[in-house]
Design a protein around this motif. Structure first.
Motif, PDB file in Angstrom:
ATOM      1  N   VAL A 365     -38.117  21.470 -25.104  1.00  6.96           N
ATOM      2  CA  VAL A 365     -39.299  21.448 -24.238  1.00  6.96           C
ATOM      3  C   VAL A 365     -39.215  22.571 -23.209  1.00  6.96           C
ATOM      4  O   VAL A 365     -40.211  23.241 -22.906  1.00  6.96           O
ATOM      5  N   GLY A 366     -38.016  22.801 -22.680  1.00 10.04           N
ATOM      6  CA  GLY A 366     -37.833  23.865 -21.698  1.00 10.04           C
ATOM      7  C   GLY A 366     -38.088  25.247 -22.277  1.00 10.04           C
ATOM      8  O   GLY A 366     -38.735  26.090 -21.645  1.00 10.04           O
ATOM      9  N   LYS A 367     -37.593  25.497 -23.481  1.00  8.80           N
ATOM     10  CA  LYS A 367     -37.806  26.800 -24.114  1.00  8.80           C
ATOM     11  C   LYS A 367     -39.277  27.008 -24.458  1.00  8.80           C
ATOM     12  O   LYS A 367     -39.812  28.119 -24.330  1.00  8.80           O
ATOM     13  N   CYS A 368     -39.958  25.935 -24.898  1.00 11.62           N
ATOM     14  CA  CYS A 368     -41.392  26.047 -25.178  1.00 11.62           C
ATOM     15  C   CYS A 368     -42.158  26.415 -23.907  1.00 11.62           C
ATOM     16  O   CYS A 368     -43.024  27.301 -23.920  1.00 11.62           O
ATOM     17  N   LYS A 369     -41.820  25.755 -22.819  1.00  9.56           N
ATOM     18  CA  LYS A 369     -42.506  26.032 -21.556  1.00  9.56           C
ATOM     19  C   LYS A 369     -42.271  27.464 -21.095  1.00  9.56           C
ATOM     20  O   LYS A 369     -43.192  28.147 -20.624  1.00  9.56           O
ATOM     21  N   GLU A 370     -41.049  27.933 -21.239  1.00 13.78           N
ATOM     22  CA  GLU A 370     -40.717  29.307 -20.834  1.00 13.78           C
ATOM     23  C   GLU A 370     -41.534  30.330 -21.632  1.00 13.78           C
ATOM     24  O   GLU A 370     -41.880  31.402 -21.127  1.00 13.78           O
ATOM     25  N   ALA A 371     -41.889  29.956 -22.874  1.00 18.05           N
ATOM     26  CA  ALA A 371     -42.658  30.868 -23.721  1.00 18.05           C
ATOM     27  C   ALA A 371     -44.155  30.590 -23.684  1.00 18.05           C
ATOM     28  O   ALA A 371     -44.914  31.193 -24.456  1.00 18.05           O
ATOM     29  N   GLY A 372     -44.590  29.671 -22.802  1.00 23.07           N
ATOM     30  CA  GLY A 372     -46.015  29.489 -22.582  1.00 23.07           C
ATOM     31  C   GLY A 372     -46.666  28.303 -23.253  1.00 23.07           C
ATOM     32  O   GLY A 372     -47.894  28.198 -23.271  1.00 23.07           O
ATOM     33  N   VAL A 373     -45.876  27.369 -23.803  1.00 23.02           N
ATOM     34  CA  VAL A 373     -46.433  26.159 -24.424  1.00 23.02           C
ATOM     35  C   VAL A 373     -45.910  24.939 -23.672  1.00 23.02           C
ATOM     36  O   VAL A 373     -44.698  24.695 -23.629  1.00 23.02           O
ATOM     37  N   THR A 374     -46.828  24.194 -23.071  1.00 21.21           N
ATOM     38  CA  THR A 374     -46.460  23.020 -22.276  1.00 21.21           C
ATOM     39  C   THR A 374     -46.526  21.763 -23.129  1.00 21.21           C
ATOM     40  O   THR A 374     -47.551  21.466 -23.745  1.00 21.21           O
ATOM     41  N   LEU A 375     -45.422  21.019 -23.175  1.00 22.37           N
ATOM     42  CA  LEU A 375     -45.337  19.753 -23.890  1.00 22.37           C
ATOM     43  C   LEU A 375     -45.146  18.621 -22.892  1.00 22.37           C
ATOM     44  O   LEU A 375     -44.794  18.846 -21.734  1.00 22.37           O
ATOM     45  N   THR A 376     -45.371  17.391 -23.344  1.00 16.96           N
ATOM     46  CA  THR A 376     -45.009  16.240 -22.532  1.00 16.96           C
ATOM     47  C   THR A 376     -43.519  16.321 -22.218  1.00 16.96           C
ATOM     48  O   THR A 376     -42.708  16.659 -23.094  1.00 16.96           O
ATOM     49  N   GLY A 377     -43.139  16.032 -20.987  1.00 17.09           N
ATOM     50  CA  GLY A 377     -41.741  16.133 -20.595  1.00 17.09           C
ATOM     51  C   GLY A 377     -40.826  15.318 -21.481  1.00 17.09           C
ATOM     52  O   GLY A 377     -41.148  14.182 -21.852  1.00 17.09           O
ATOM     53  N   ALA A 378     -39.683  15.888 -21.842  1.00 17.05           N
ATOM     54  CA  ALA A 378     -38.695  15.141 -22.626  1.00 17.05           C
ATOM     55  C   ALA A 378     -38.249  13.917 -21.829  1.00 17.05           C
ATOM     56  O   ALA A 378     -37.992  14.011 -20.638  1.00 17.05           O
ATOM     57  N   GLY A 379     -38.194  12.783 -22.479  1.00 21.27           N
ATOM     58  CA  GLY A 379     -37.827  11.537 -21.811  1.00 21.27           C
ATOM     59  C   GLY A 379     -39.013  10.714 -21.379  1.00 21.27           C
ATOM     60  O   GLY A 379     -38.881   9.535 -21.074  1.00 21.27           O
ATOM     61  N   ALA A 380     -40.213  11.318 -21.349  1.00 21.70           N
ATOM     62  CA  ALA A 380     -41.401  10.602 -20.863  1.00 21.70           C
ATOM     63  C   ALA A 380     -41.758   9.404 -21.727  1.00 21.70           C
ATOM     64  O   ALA A 380     -42.402   8.463 -21.248  1.00 21.70           O
ATOM     65  N   THR A 381     -41.360   9.402 -22.974  1.00 21.73           N
ATOM     66  CA  THR A 381     -41.707   8.306 -23.875  1.00 21.73           C
ATOM     67  C   THR A 381     -40.730   7.135 -23.775  1.00 21.73           C
ATOM     68  O   THR A 381     -40.783   6.209 -24.600  1.00 21.73           O
ATOM     69  N   TYR A 382     -39.872   7.171 -22.746  1.00 22.10           N
ATOM     70  CA  TYR A 382     -38.915   6.091 -22.494  1.00 22.10           C
ATOM     71  C   TYR A 382     -39.027   5.618 -21.049  1.00 22.10           C
ATOM     72  O   TYR A 382     -39.382   6.404 -20.160  1.00 22.10           O
ATOM     73  N   PRO A 383     -38.731   4.332 -20.781  1.00 25.83           N
ATOM     74  CA  PRO A 383     -38.715   3.856 -19.400  1.00 25.83           C
ATOM     75  C   PRO A 383     -37.811   4.701 -18.517  1.00 25.83           C
ATOM     76  O   PRO A 383     -36.758   5.173 -18.958  1.00 25.83           O
ATOM     77  N   TYR A 384     -38.244   4.870 -17.279  1.00 27.00           N
ATOM     78  CA  TYR A 384     -37.517   5.637 -16.266  1.00 27.00           C
ATOM     79  C   TYR A 384     -37.372   7.112 -16.650  1.00 27.00           C
ATOM     80  O   TYR A 384     -36.612   7.848 -16.021  1.00 27.00           O
ATOM     81  N   GLY A 385     -38.083   7.552 -17.698  1.00 29.39           N
ATOM     82  CA  GLY A 385     -38.007   8.932 -18.134  1.00 29.39           C
ATOM     83  C   GLY A 385     -36.664   9.309 -18.731  1.00 29.39           C
ATOM     84  O   GLY A 385     -36.300  10.491 -18.759  1.00 29.39           O
ATOM     85  N   LYS A 386     -35.938   8.287 -19.241  1.00 27.04           N
ATOM     86  CA  LYS A 386     -34.579   8.532 -19.730  1.00 27.04           C
ATOM     87  C   LYS A 386     -34.477   8.174 -21.209  1.00 27.04           C
ATOM     88  O   LYS A 386     -34.368   7.011 -21.583  1.00 27.04           O
ATOM     89  N   ASP A 387     -34.545   9.187 -22.040  1.00 26.37           N
ATOM     90  CA  ASP A 387     -34.321   9.022 -23.469  1.00 26.37           C
ATOM     91  C   ASP A 387     -32.815   9.034 -23.699  1.00 26.37           C
ATOM     92  O   ASP A 387     -32.165  10.059 -23.502  1.00 26.37           O
ATOM     93  N   PRO A 388     -32.213   7.916 -24.105  1.00 27.04           N
ATOM     94  CA  PRO A 388     -30.746   7.861 -24.207  1.00 27.04           C
ATOM     95  C   PRO A 388     -30.167   8.862 -25.194  1.00 27.04           C
ATOM     96  O   PRO A 388     -29.002   9.260 -25.068  1.00 27.04           O
ATOM     97  N   LYS A 389     -30.967   9.299 -26.162  1.00 26.02           N
ATOM     98  CA  LYS A 389     -30.485  10.280 -27.131  1.00 26.02           C
ATOM     99  C   LYS A 389     -31.010  11.689 -26.851  1.00 26.02           C
ATOM    100  O   LYS A 389     -30.632  12.624 -27.562  1.00 26.02           O
ATOM    101  N   ASP A 390     -31.862  11.833 -25.824  1.00 27.45           N
ATOM    102  CA  ASP A 390     -32.480  13.132 -25.540  1.00 27.45           C
ATOM    103  C   ASP A 390     -32.987  13.748 -26.842  1.00 27.45           C
ATOM    104  O   ASP A 390     -32.639  14.870 -27.206  1.00 27.45           O
ATOM    105  N   SER A 391     -33.850  12.988 -27.526  1.00 21.67           N
ATOM    106  CA  SER A 391     -34.249  13.382 -28.872  1.00 21.67           C
ATOM    107  C   SER A 391     -35.758  13.432 -29.076  1.00 21.67           C
ATOM    108  O   SER A 391     -36.265  14.323 -29.758  1.00 21.67           O
TER     109      SER A 391
END
Length: 428
Positions: A365-391
């Motif tokens: 997600v960070g590399k996409c943003k740096e190149a001009g494509v904004t995605l939903t933040g990684a972890g947003a699809t989990y409670p507290y914004g914490k994806d236990p697998k960062d996947s």
């Protein structure tokens, strides 16, 4: 195509050099694309513009029963709008209350009402030592935001192709009286795009909650949001299944036309039991005299019935489908066989869910943003914004054009490959 895990270290180093060059070239294009939210595109909104002509200053502003919609009253919504929304989700209009422009405020208010005054005579949640909600993951970030705001403990429930892990749901609900609710998006789920199986719905209906005030928050947001005319998911109707199982009060079902008509000016509804409706109205009487009945009448006059809604959704599907197919084709062409990601081809809804290699989502997600494509933040699809697998990464194809979507998907695939190679090199 050979899986990246089978590459030698030298092959991975060579590939990284190539990918880094491609990435720098992509950055030089100065892209500015947003795939972060499931917003209807301007083209979709343009198809709804005639809705504004359904009423004007010369229109008859009365319901079929002769009630003037310009005035106060009818807390539960005009009968014609109740029927329209009931038909959209397949329930009895008597079980429906039509409210404001979106379903999210209803969900928020229902949780707040439960905190302040308790559910149908039960102890208010704020007086309890602990309140818990089950959260199927990956899921909808705004659901999790509501429960987090009220200090409710959230418990992850893994999702499969047939819905939440029902063994785990039953274990929690049937044995822990602190578990008061579960968030569900049962059809074309956000973000996975899957629909609950008949067995899953029946198991929900047959729950034996340890808490008398346990409720299923059934957010049927994508009830008629199909992408394909010939391939449409259908799910069992939860209210009738709960009644059959002897649990008539166990569900609050929410829906809206936010992604049917105008996102900022649709109509929404809650469908639930007589007992639950009476409980909700008891405090709504102090909150509001009546919702926007003019807008309700506008929707009824324009769409007329469920067939009108379905015809509208065909227009949306014609706009959405090429975008989804562009993303899926590029994922298949660029990542298929590499074994560095998994994704599902949804038949409806607004999202594509992508599971990267463990520990890679934030970097992608960070590399996409740096190149001009904004995605939903990684972890947003989990409670507290914490994806236990960062996947998990949620892709929202709706807003950009098909051409922009294809370009964004190519960059996404490039970033997935680059981050995956770097991850594999850590242990090579």
């Amino acid at each position: 195509m050979k899986a990246l895990k089978d590459y030698t270290k030298e092959e991975l180093l060579d590939l990284r050099t190539q990918l880094e060059k491609e990435y720098e070239d992509a950055k030089s294009r100065n892209l500015k694309l947003d795939m972060s939210r499931g917003k209807p595109s301007p083209a979709q909104l343009d198809t709804v513009m005639p809705l504004l002509d359904a009423l004007n200053s010369s229109s008859d502003m009365k319901t079929e029963a002769g009630v003037d919609v310009r005035n106060y009253g009818i807390l539960e919504g005009i009968p014609e709008a109740k029927k329209l929304m009931a038909d959209m989700i397949g329930v009895n209009p008597d079980r429906v209350m039509v409210l404001g422009n979106a379903s999210l405020p209803i969900m928020f208010d229902t949780v707040a009402r439960s905190m302040m005054q308790g559910v149908c005579g039960s102890t208010p949640w704020h007086k309890l030592d602990k309140v818990k909600f089950l959260c199927p993951v990956p899921g909808y970030d705004r659901h999790f935001g509501i429960t987090q705001m009220f200090g409710i403990e959230m418990i992850n429930i893994p999702m499969s192709a047939s819905g939440p892990d029902m063994d785990l749901v039953e274990e929690y609900v049937n044995n822990d009286p602190a578990v008061k609710g579960i968030w569900c998006v049962p059809k074309y789920a956000n973000p996975m795009g899957i629909s609950y199986s008949d067995d899953t719905v029946r198991r929900f209906a047959a729950l034996k909650p340890a808490a008398e005030d346990f409720r299923i928050y059934w957010d049927n947001a994508y009830a008629i949001h199909h992408l394909y005319e010939e391939e449409q998911d259908e799910i069992l109707e939860i209210l009738s299944e709960c009644e059959k199982a002897g649990n008539p009060d166990m569900v609050f079902q929410f829906c809206s036309t936010s992604k049917v008509s105008f996102s900022g000016a649709g109509i929404s509804a809650v469908a639930t039991s007589e007992n639950n409706l009476a409980w909700m109205k008891s405090s709504m009487n102090f909150q509001i005299i009546g919702y926007d009945k003019v807008n309700q009448l506008r929707h009824v006059r324009y769409y007329k019935n469920i067939d009108g809604l379905k015809e509208q959704m065909k227009k949306h599907a014609d706009i959405m489908r090429p975008k989804f197919e562009a993303v899926l084709q590029i994922l298949d062409e660029n990542l298929g066989g590499l074994e560095i990601g998994n994704w599902i081809k949804p038949r409806g809804g607004y999202f594509i869910s992508f599971d990267a290699m463990e520990g890679c989502a934030k970097a992608i997600v960070g590399k996409c943003k740096e190149a001009g494509v904004t995605l939903t933040g990684a972890g947003a699809t989990y409670p507290y914004g914490k994806d236990p697998k960062d996947s998990n990464i949620r892709i929202a194809p709706s807003f950009p054009s098909p051409e922009e979507m294809a370009e964004a998907a190519k960059l996404f695939a490039l970033c997935v490959k680059l981050v995956s190679v770097e991850k594999l090199l850590e242990t090579a």
